[in-house]
Design a protein around this motif. Structure first.
Motif, PDB file in Angstrom:
ATOM      1  N   ASP A 121       0.848  -1.189   0.000  1.00 58.71           N
ATOM      2  CA  ASP A 121       0.000   0.000   0.000  1.00 58.71           C
ATOM      3  C   ASP A 121       0.884   1.238   0.000  1.00 58.71           C
ATOM      4  O   ASP A 121       1.560   1.527   0.982  1.00 58.71           O
ATOM      5  CB  ASP A 121      -0.913   0.006   1.222  1.00 58.71           C
ATOM      6  N   LEU A 122       0.901   1.939  -1.133  1.00 54.21           N
ATOM      7  CA  LEU A 122       1.639   3.191  -1.253  1.00 54.21           C
ATOM      8  C   LEU A 122       0.633   4.305  -1.452  1.00 54.21           C
ATOM      9  O   LEU A 122      -0.179   4.256  -2.369  1.00 54.21           O
ATOM     10  CB  LEU A 122       2.619   3.135  -2.436  1.00 54.21           C
ATOM     11  N   ARG A 123       0.684   5.276  -0.585  1.00 56.39           N
ATOM     12  CA  ARG A 123      -0.180   6.449  -0.694  1.00 56.39           C
ATOM     13  C   ARG A 123       0.723   7.665  -0.796  1.00 56.39           C
ATOM     14  O   ARG A 123       1.697   7.773  -0.060  1.00 56.39           O
ATOM     15  CB  ARG A 123      -1.087   6.589   0.534  1.00 56.39           C
ATOM     16  N   ILE A 124       0.399   8.562  -1.731  1.00 66.01           N
ATOM     17  CA  ILE A 124       1.160   9.800  -1.847  1.00 66.01           C
ATOM     18  C   ILE A 124       0.199  10.976  -1.792  1.00 66.01           C
ATOM     19  O   ILE A 124      -1.015  10.809  -1.921  1.00 66.01           O
ATOM     20  CB  ILE A 124       2.034   9.842  -3.124  1.00 66.01           C
ATOM     21  N   PHE A 125       0.754  12.158  -1.630  1.00 68.24           N
ATOM     22  CA  PHE A 125      -0.027  13.381  -1.506  1.00 68.24           C
ATOM     23  C   PHE A 125      -0.912  13.564  -2.736  1.00 68.24           C
ATOM     24  O   PHE A 125      -0.439  13.503  -3.862  1.00 68.24           O
ATOM     25  CB  PHE A 125       0.927  14.574  -1.351  1.00 68.24           C
ATOM     26  N   ASP A 126      -2.211  13.764  -2.519  1.00 59.64           N
ATOM     27  CA  ASP A 126      -3.187  13.983  -3.595  1.00 59.64           C
ATOM     28  C   ASP A 126      -3.324  12.813  -4.558  1.00 59.64           C
ATOM     29  O   ASP A 126      -3.658  13.003  -5.727  1.00 59.64           O
ATOM     30  CB  ASP A 126      -2.846  15.253  -4.401  1.00 59.64           C
ATOM     31  N   ASP A 127      -3.037  11.570  -4.102  1.00 60.02           N
ATOM     32  CA  ASP A 127      -3.156  10.459  -5.050  1.00 60.02           C
ATOM     33  C   ASP A 127      -4.613  10.181  -5.399  1.00 60.02           C
ATOM     34  O   ASP A 127      -5.526  10.653  -4.747  1.00 60.02           O
ATOM     35  CB  ASP A 127      -2.435   9.200  -4.575  1.00 60.02           C
ATOM     36  N   GLY A 128      -4.799   9.468  -6.474  1.00 62.66           N
ATOM     37  CA  GLY A 128      -6.137   9.144  -6.949  1.00 62.66           C
ATOM     38  C   GLY A 128      -6.385   9.621  -8.361  1.00 62.66           C
ATOM     39  O   GLY A 128      -7.145   9.013  -9.100  1.00 62.66           O
ATOM     40  N   SER A 129      -5.734  10.696  -8.775  1.00 61.91           N
ATOM     41  CA  SER A 129      -5.908  11.158 -10.151  1.00 61.91           C
ATOM     42  C   SER A 129      -4.941  10.393 -11.057  1.00 61.91           C
ATOM     43  O   SER A 129      -3.936   9.850 -10.606  1.00 61.91           O
ATOM     44  CB  SER A 129      -5.649  12.664 -10.266  1.00 61.91           C
TER      45      SER A 129
END
Length: 155
Positions: free
Chosen positions: A42-50
């Motif tokens: 699980d990698l999450r970064i700032f403002d991810d999703g776009s």
């Protein structure tokens, strides 16, 4: 220790490209015998999703594997990204500058990147990119000088 160090590599790359350390990386094992995926990343970064930010996430993860002191021990030391930079120009410049900075520390890797020249030909962008693009360019393809002399089209 290796996971913590890899997470620190992710944080350092994220700060270099996104300007902050608002990201996280985690690994979780799945103990179910029926599970097709025994490990979850699980990698999450700032403002991810776009779409464009998710491409930046791929870049961050891939170069972290290439440059982290633990993962690079088993890495083939080459990385190929085909037109991954469908991102804003500032992010593209910071990604290229990050790779260039790492090139000063490591000379044993190869980063293969396909990039449309309109992404970097702007005079302002050329000045912002630390890397000498012409010196790093290996091949140029055009409508007349085609890759494998073939017509390609996305479907």
């Amino acid at each position: 220790e290796a996971i913590e160090d890899f997470n620190n590599t992710i944080l350092e790359i994220h700060e270099s490209i996104m300007g902050n350390k608002q990201c996280s990386f985690g690994i979780q094992t799945v103990d179910k015998a029926q599970s097709k995926t025994p490990v979850k990343f699980d990698l999450r970064i700032f403002d991810d999703g776009s779409h464009s930010v998710d491409r930046t996430k791929v870049f961050i993860y891939d170069v972290a594997l290439l440059f982290n002191k633990y993962t690079r021990q088993r890495h083939p030391l080459f990385l190929v990204h085909d037109n991954i930079f469908d991102v804003d120009q500032d992010t593209l410049v910071r990604c290229l500058n990050y790779v260039y900075k790492e090139e000063e520390q490591y000379q044993d890797f190869q980063y293969i990147l396909t990039l449309n020249r309109d992404k970097i030909e702007n005079e302002e962008r050329i000045k912002a990119i630390d890397m000498d693009i012409e010196a790093h360019k290996v091949a140029t393809f055009t409508k007349k000088k085609k890759f494998f002399k073939r017509d390609y089209q996305e479907k």
